[in-house]
Write an enzyme that holds these catalytic residues in place. Structure first.
Site, PDB file in Angstrom:
ATOM      1  N   ALA A  94       0.839  -1.211   0.000  1.00  0.00           N
ATOM      2  CA  ALA A  94       0.000   0.000   0.000  1.00  0.00           C
ATOM      3  C   ALA A  94       0.868   1.254   0.000  1.00  0.00           C
ATOM      4  CB  ALA A  94      -0.895  -0.006   1.223  1.00  0.00           C
TER       5      ALA A  94
ATOM      6  N   GLY B  57       0.484  -5.590   0.501  1.00  0.00           N
ATOM      7  CA  GLY B  57      -0.314  -5.579  -0.722  1.00  0.00           C
ATOM      8  C   GLY B  57       0.477  -6.093  -1.910  1.00  0.00           C
TER       9      GLY B  57
ATOM     10  N   GLU C  64       0.088  -9.702  -1.718  1.00  0.00           N
ATOM     11  CA  GLU C  64      -1.322 -10.016  -2.033  1.00  0.00           C
ATOM     12  C   GLU C  64      -1.567  -9.931  -3.536  1.00  0.00           C
ATOM     13  OE1 GLU C  64      -2.936  -7.165   0.994  1.00  0.00           O
ATOM     14  OE2 GLU C  64      -4.249  -8.869   1.431  1.00  0.00           O
TER      15      GLU C  64
ATOM     16  N   GLU D  89       1.495  -6.464   7.778  1.00  0.00           N
ATOM     17  CA  GLU D  89       0.439  -5.557   8.236  1.00  0.00           C
ATOM     18  C   GLU D  89       0.282  -5.544   9.744  1.00  0.00           C
ATOM     19  OE1 GLU D  89       0.284  -7.552   5.662  1.00  0.00           O
ATOM     20  OE2 GLU D  89      -0.577  -6.485   3.956  1.00  0.00           O
TER      21      GLU D  89
END
Ligand code: NAI
Length: 706
Positions: A63, A104, A107, A127
Site C-alpha cells: 500500500a 499488498g 497479495e 500488516e
C-alpha cells in the site's frame, strides 16, 4: 506525473512492468494503471498470458503509505476489488517477483495465477506491525497456497520469508536459478506455461477442508503467541481471518477478512502503531535544516571509557561493521572492559543469535588503548566516562587538544549539560550528545542531543549514524535528563510517593505491567541499582529541597545496603531473578509516612495509572512547548524504545491524545486538590495541556511537521 507502469506485448506475452520508484507502491494511480493494463491485455487476441514485473529493486512494497487515512486509500479501483479482477481474468497472469513483495505487494502476487521468484526475493505480510491484517485477500489466499500453519506464522508474525522458503511452502511456484537473467527466465517460464496450456487458477476452486486442519491447531497457536501479543488485537484477528478460510467458500472468507480489517482499522492499537511508524520516519528530519546538507564521514570511532556503556557502544559500532577503539585509564580497566565485550559476544553465540565467525568479525573491529593520543585520527569520539561533569569537562579539554579538525566529539552523558561540556573545547560546533541506552548494543533508542552550537552537519551526521547502527535516533535539546530521563522523574516520583500513601511495590508494578509496561518501576529500580539512584540524588540536592520525602524509602534501602537485584534485596527480595514481596519495605514506607504525616489509605489501580502516567505526559507537554522535542512522536519514540512504554499504546503523548488532554488535565487537577501541599507542588498542569484540553486539541497536531 509519469506513468506508474510500462506495458508492452512481446512474443504473445503482455509484459506489465511496475515502474513507480522507489517501491512500486499500490496507490490509486498504480491501481488504475494496473486495471487498464489488465483490460488491454485481455482484449488483445495476440496476448496469451500476462507477466507482472518490476523495474525497481523491489517487486512491490504494498500500500501507498502516503494515502493512509485519506479517501485515496480506498478510491476505485480499490485493492481488494482489483485483485479479485486479476484473479478472475481469463488469461494466466504470472507474477515475476524479482525482489521483495510485501503486504499488498504479496497479495497482488497471490492473486496472480502463477508466481515465479528470483532467488534473492522475499515475501511477507507485515500488516500486523501496523495493527492490521492483510485486507486484500491475503488472509484467504495465503493459507490456500501455503497451508494454515505457515499462514498463521506469516500473518501474525509479520516477518518476510526468503524465496526458497516460499517455494517450499507453495507460495511461489518456481524460482529462477542463481545465474539466470531473472527477467528472461520469468518470460521463459510464462511462455512454457502457455505452451503446456497451463490453466488459469482461482482460489474459488481451492478449498481447505475443515478435517484437513488438526483439532486444536488454532487454539494451540493462540496459546503459543498469547504472551508475546498481549495488548495487540491484530494477531488474534489474523487467526480469526485464517479460521474463516477453513471449510468455507472463498467469498465468505474474503468478507470476513474485510470485516476484521475494518474493525482493526478503528482500534487505538492500529492508530498507535501507525503513529509510531510515521514518527520513526519523521524523527530523522530536523525542522529548518536542509536534508541535503553534506554529512561528515564516519569510518573510525573512538570510545572513552570501557565500562557498561562504553563497551556496549563499542559493540554497536562493531555490529554495524565500523571499527572502534576503546580508551581506558589503566590496562586493568581496559582488559576488564574488553573481557566483558567478549563475554557478551560469547553469550550471543551460545544463544544462537550469532555464529562464531560473526563474533570474531566483531571482535576484530574492536581494539583498546590507554593512550589518549590514539584518538588523534578518529572521525568520531564518544565519551562514556563516569557521570561527573568536572571529569567530562577535563576529558573534553584533552580531546580538544588531540582530536583531528572536523572530528565529531560526542558525550554519552545521561544528565549533564552538553553546552557546558562543549564549552570545554574550542570547537563547540563539533560537540553533540549521543545518549545510548543500556545495554547499548541492544536498546534501539539513541537520543541525539543538539547543543546550542552543534553544527547542522554534525547533527545530521549523527542522525544518519543512528540509522547505520540500526537505532531509532531522536533529537533532544539540552535540559536536565533530556527527553527520556526528564520524564522519568515525575513518573518515578509518583510511584515512590504512592508507597508512602499506602500502595505496595508489587501493587504499583502490577498495575504498570497490566497497563503494558515491560517492567514495573520498582522492578526497574532494583535492576538498575538503588545505589545508582541514590548517587544521582546526591549529585543534585537542589532538586530535592523541601522534598516531602518521596525518595525516603529508596534512601532507607540504600542505607540498609539493599541495592536491588545485585544484593538480593531492594524493593523486592530476590532468589536469582525471581522476586517476592518484601514486607519490610511496606513497614519502612509506613514508618516514613507516619514521620512525615502522610495519611495512608487504600490506593486504587486507576489512581496508580493517573498518578504515574499523567504527570509523565505533562512533562512531555512541557518538553514539547519548550522545543526540547520537535514533535510529540519523538517523545513517544523515546518512551517506547527506551523505557518500555507499551508500543501498542503508541507512547505517552499518543496515549494522551487517545484519552484526551481534558481527561489528563482533569486528573491532574483532581489529584492536586486531593494531595494538599504535595499536590500544589507537583500537580501544576502545563499551559500546553490546558490549551489542548480547552480546544480539544491533540499533541500529535502540534510541533514540527517536517
Ligand atoms: P561505568 O562506571 O560502567 O564506566 C565508566 C568507565 O569510564 C570506567 O571503566 C572508567 O574506568 C572509565 N573512565 C573514567 N575516567 C576515564 C578517563 N579519564 N579516560 C578513560 N576512561 C575513563 O559507567 P557507565 O554506566 O558506563 O556510564 C558511563 C556514562 O554513560 C555516564 O555518563 C552515564 O551517565 C552514561 N549512561 C549510563 C547509562 C547506564 O545505564 N549505565 C545509560 C546511559 C548513559
Amino acid at each position: 506525473m509519469s506513468e506508474p507502469l510500462q506495458y508492452r506485448v512481446e512474443d504473445g506475452l503482455a509484459i506489465v512492468t511496475l515502474d513507480a520508484p522507489p517501491v512500486n507502491s499500490l496507490g490509486q494511480a498504480m491501481r488504475a494503471a494496473l486495471l487498464a493494463a489488465l483490460e488491454q491485455a485481455l482484449a488483445d487476441n495476440a496476448v496469451s498470458a500476462i507477466v507482472l514485473a518490476s523495474s525497481q529493486k523491489v517487486f512491490c512494497g504494498g500500500a501507498d503509505i502516503s494515502e493512509f487515512g485519506t479517501p485515496k486509500a480506498g478510491a476505485e479501483p480499490d485493492l481488494p476489488g482489483l485483485l479479485n479482477t486479476i484473479e478472475a481474468a481469463g488469461k494466466p497472469v504470472i507474477a515475476a517477483i524479482n525482489g521483495i513483495a510485501l503486504g499488498g505487494g504479496l497479495e497482488l502476487a497471490l492473486a496472480c495465477d502463477y508466481r515465479f521468484a528470483a532467488p534473492g526475493a522475499k515475501v511477507g505480510l507485515p500488516e500486523v506491525n501496523l495493527g492490521l491484517i492483510p485486507g486484500a485477500g491475503g488472509t484467504q489466499r495465503l493459507p490456500r497456497f501455503a497451508g494454515v500453519p505457515k499462514a498463521l506464522e506469516m500473518i501474525t508474525g509479520g516477518k518476510p520469508i526468503a524465496a526458497k522458503d516460499a517455494l517450499e511452502h507453495g507460495i511461489v511456484d518456481a524460482m529462477a536459478g542463481p545465474d539466470q537473467n531473472f527477467a528472461e527466465a520469468a518470460r521463459a517460464y510464462a511462455r512454457a506455461l502457455v505452451t503446456e496450456g497451463a490453466p488459469v487458477r482461482s482460489c474459488d476452486d481451492i478449498d481447505i477442508a475443515a478435517d484437513a486442519v488438526p483439532d486444536g491447531l488454532f487454539d494451540d497457536f493462540r496459546a503459543a503467541i498469547a504472551k508475546r501479543t498481549r495488548g495487540y488485537p491484530a494477531p488474534e484477528a489474523g487467526i480469526q481471518a485464517i479460521e474463516a478460510a477453513v471449510g468455507r467458500p472463498f467469498a465468505e472468507g474474503l468478507a470476513r477478512e474485510q470485516a476484521l480489517f475494518a474493525e482493526l482499522g478503528a482500534t487505538p492499537q492500529a492508530r498507535a502503531l501507525q503513529h509510531l511508524f510515521f514518527a520513526e520516519r519523521a524523527s530523522r528530519k530536523v525542522p529548518g535544516l536542509d536534508p541535503k546538507t553534506p554529512r561528515r564521514e564516519i569510518n573510525t570511532v573512538g570510545v572513552i571509557g570501557a565500562g557498561t556503556m562504553g563497551g556496549g557502544i563499542a559493540m554497536s559500532f562493531a555490529n554495524a561493521g565500523i571499527p572502534v577503539t576503546l580508551v581506558e585509564v589503566s590496562d586493568q580497566a581496559l582488559q576488564k572492559g574488553l573481557d566483558r565485550i567478549r563475554d557478551n559476544y560469547d553469550i550471543s553465540v551460545k544463544r544462537g543469535k550469532l555464529d562464531e565467525a560473526g563474533r570474531d568479525r566483531c571482535l576484530d573491529l574492536i581494539d583498546g588503548t590507554t593512550e589518549f593520543d590514539d584518538l588523534a585520527h578518529k572521525d568520531l569520539v564518544i565519551e562514556a566516562v563516569f557521570e561527573d561533569l568536572d571529569l567530562k569537562i577535563e576529558v573534553f579539554g584533552k580531546l580538544d587538544r588531540v582530536a583531528r579538525a572536523g572530528a565529531i566529539l560526542a558525550t554519552n552523558t545521561s544528565y549533564q549539560d552538553v553546552d557546558r561540556i562543549a564549552a570545554a573545547t574550542n570547537r563547540p560546533r563539533d560537540v553533540i550528545g549521543l545518549h545510548f541506552f543500556s545495554p547499548a548494543n541492544i536498546m534501539r533508542l539513541l537520543e541525539v542531543v543538539r547543543a546550542a552550537h552543534t553544527a547542522d552537519d554534525v547533527l545530521l551526521t549523527a542522525l544518519d549514524l543512528g540509522k547505520r547502527l540500526r537505532k531509532v535516533p531522536v533529537v533532544s535539546g539540552v535540559c536536565h535528563g533530556f527527553i527520556g530521563n526528564r520524564m522519568l522523574e515525575p513518573y518515578g516520583r509518583e510511584a515512590a510517593r504512592l508507597l508512602l500513601e499506602g500502595a505496595t511495590p508489587a501493587q504499583v508494578d502490577g498495575v504498570l505491567t497490566e497497563f503494558g509496561f515491560a517492567m514495573g518501576f520498582f522492578a526497574v529500580m532494583d535492576l538498575a541499582g538503588i545505589d545508582i539512584g541514590w548517587l544521582a540524588r546526591q549529585a543534585r540536592p537542589e532538586a530535592f529541597e523541601g522534598d516531602p520525602g518521596y525518595a525516603a524509602v529508596s534512601d532507607r534501602l540504600y542505607e540498609l545496603g539493599r541495592y536491588g537485584q545485585k544484593t538480593g534485596r531492594g524493593f523486592y527480595i530476590y532468589d536469582g531473578r525471581d522476586r517476592t514481596e518484601d514486607p519490610e519495605v511496606v513497614e519502612i514506607a509506613a514508618d516514613i509516612a507516619a514521620r512525615l504525616g502522610i495519611e495512608r489509605r487504600e490506593i486504587s489501580d486507576q489512581e496508580i495509572i493517573e498518578r504515574c502516567i499523567y504527570p509523565l505526559v505533562d512533562e512531555g507537554a512541557k518538553i514539547l512547548a519548550e522545543g526540547i522535542a520537535y514533535r510529540s512522536g519523538d517523545i513517544d519514540l523515546v518512551w517506547v524504545n527506551g523505557y518500555g512504554f507499551p508500543q501498542w499504546r503508541g507512547g505517552p503523548m499518543q496515549y494522551a491524545d487517545e484519552i484526551g488532554a481534558a481527561t489528563v488535565l482533569e486528573g491532574l487537577e483532581r489529584h492536586r486538590k486531593a494531595l494538599g501541599d504535595y499536590g500544589e507542588r507537583w500537580f501544576q498542569p502545563s499551559e500546553l495541556l490546558r490549551e489542548l484540553a480547552s480546544s480539544d486539541g491533540r499533541f500529535g497536531d502540534i510541533g514540527a511537521k517536517s
